[in-house]
Write a protein that holds these residues in place. Sequence first.
Motif, short mmCIF file in Angstrom:
data_model
loop_
_atom_site.label_atom_id
_atom_site.label_comp_id
_atom_site.label_asym_id
_atom_site.label_seq_id
_atom_site.Cartn_x
_atom_site.Cartn_y
_atom_site.Cartn_z
N PHE A 31 48.54 84.84 41.91
CA PHE A 31 47.45 85.81 42.03
C PHE A 31 47.79 86.69 43.22
N ASP A 32 47.90 87.98 42.99
CA ASP A 32 48.27 88.89 44.06
C ASP A 32 47.18 89.92 44.31
N LYS A 78 57.16 85.10 44.76
CA LYS A 78 57.26 83.72 45.26
C LYS A 78 55.91 83.10 45.58
N TYR A 79 55.02 83.90 46.15
CA TYR A 79 53.75 83.36 46.67
C TYR A 79 52.55 84.10 46.09
N ASP A 80 51.36 83.47 46.28
CA ASP A 80 50.11 84.22 46.08
C ASP A 80 49.95 85.04 47.35
N VAL A 81 49.92 86.35 47.23
CA VAL A 81 49.89 87.16 48.45
C VAL A 81 48.65 88.06 48.53
N VAL A 82 48.27 88.33 49.77
CA VAL A 82 47.38 89.45 50.06
C VAL A 82 48.28 90.40 50.83
N ASP A 97 46.57 91.53 40.72
CA ASP A 97 45.38 91.04 40.03
C ASP A 97 44.10 91.69 40.56
N LEU A 98 44.14 92.06 41.84
CA LEU A 98 42.98 92.75 42.42
C LEU A 98 43.51 93.81 43.38
N LYS A 99 42.97 95.01 43.25
CA LYS A 99 43.37 96.10 44.16
C LYS A 99 42.14 96.61 44.90
N ILE A 100 42.29 96.70 46.20
CA ILE A 100 41.20 97.21 47.04
C ILE A 100 41.72 98.44 47.76
N MET A 158 41.51 81.96 51.23
CA MET A 158 42.02 81.62 49.89
C MET A 158 43.30 80.78 49.93
N GLY A 159 43.87 80.63 51.12
CA GLY A 159 45.14 79.89 51.21
C GLY A 159 46.32 80.71 50.68
#
Length: 222
Positions: free
Chosen positions: A3-4, A120-124, A139-142, A26-27
């Motif tokens: 989930f990015d 590689k990771y779930d990133v923010v 998955d989500l854009k702000i 969210m970890g």
Amino acid sequence: MGFDIAIDGPAGAGKSTIAKGIAKRMGFIYVDTGALYRAVGLYMLDKGIPTDDRDKVSAALPEITVDIEYENEEQQVLLLGKNVTPYLRTQEVGEAASVTSAYPEVRDKLLDLQRTLAEKYDVVMDGRDIGTVVLPDADLKIYLTADSRVRAKRRFDELKAKGGDPDFFEVLKEVEERDYRDSHRETAPLKQADDAVLLDSSRMSVEEVLCTIEGLIREKRA
Ligand code: DC
């Protein structure tokens, strides 16, 4: 499936505070992409390469490697294997990054690194073109913004807290110049992706912004 989350917006909108807060709750891994551009800017300043000379900057790029490591969950940027994180957050390096990040060669150089991290990771990930170019399928854009006076006031308070004696109108001018440069360059300019959620933090607390984004993540994951 990972989930990015992509968070874009102008300087001083609070992207890094918010992105860090969301990553913690969210970890996820927080990726500050501005720091990568700052590392390139720092290299040019250190070598005395004029940042406004696209040819000279591009010619120097093959000499550079930029990598990211995590130490106690804090992002560290390695320039040619050396941790340069403590030197990146100055006004001078920010200006150099704003100028050199306009060159497509610089953006190309940093694109793979950003995409690999997201694979590689779930990133923010925060930046200027994450939702539009780097992670168009996030998955989500702000798109996080705030009034330029509010952003200048935040920067002004930050400089004062560090013991400086800033002039508010000078800070405001710098904020507006940076906005103009970041959003008018030809390659990957700062702009809201069509599918990004617009959040104006001018009159919102950090907690309110975090809660709003958490709500959006829950909706997306439902
Ligand atoms: O977010 P920041 O202030 O650390 O970014 C420094 C400069 O880097 C900013 O003026 C524009 C550039 N930048 C960019 O072009 N694309 C990104 N994804 C992040 C930053």
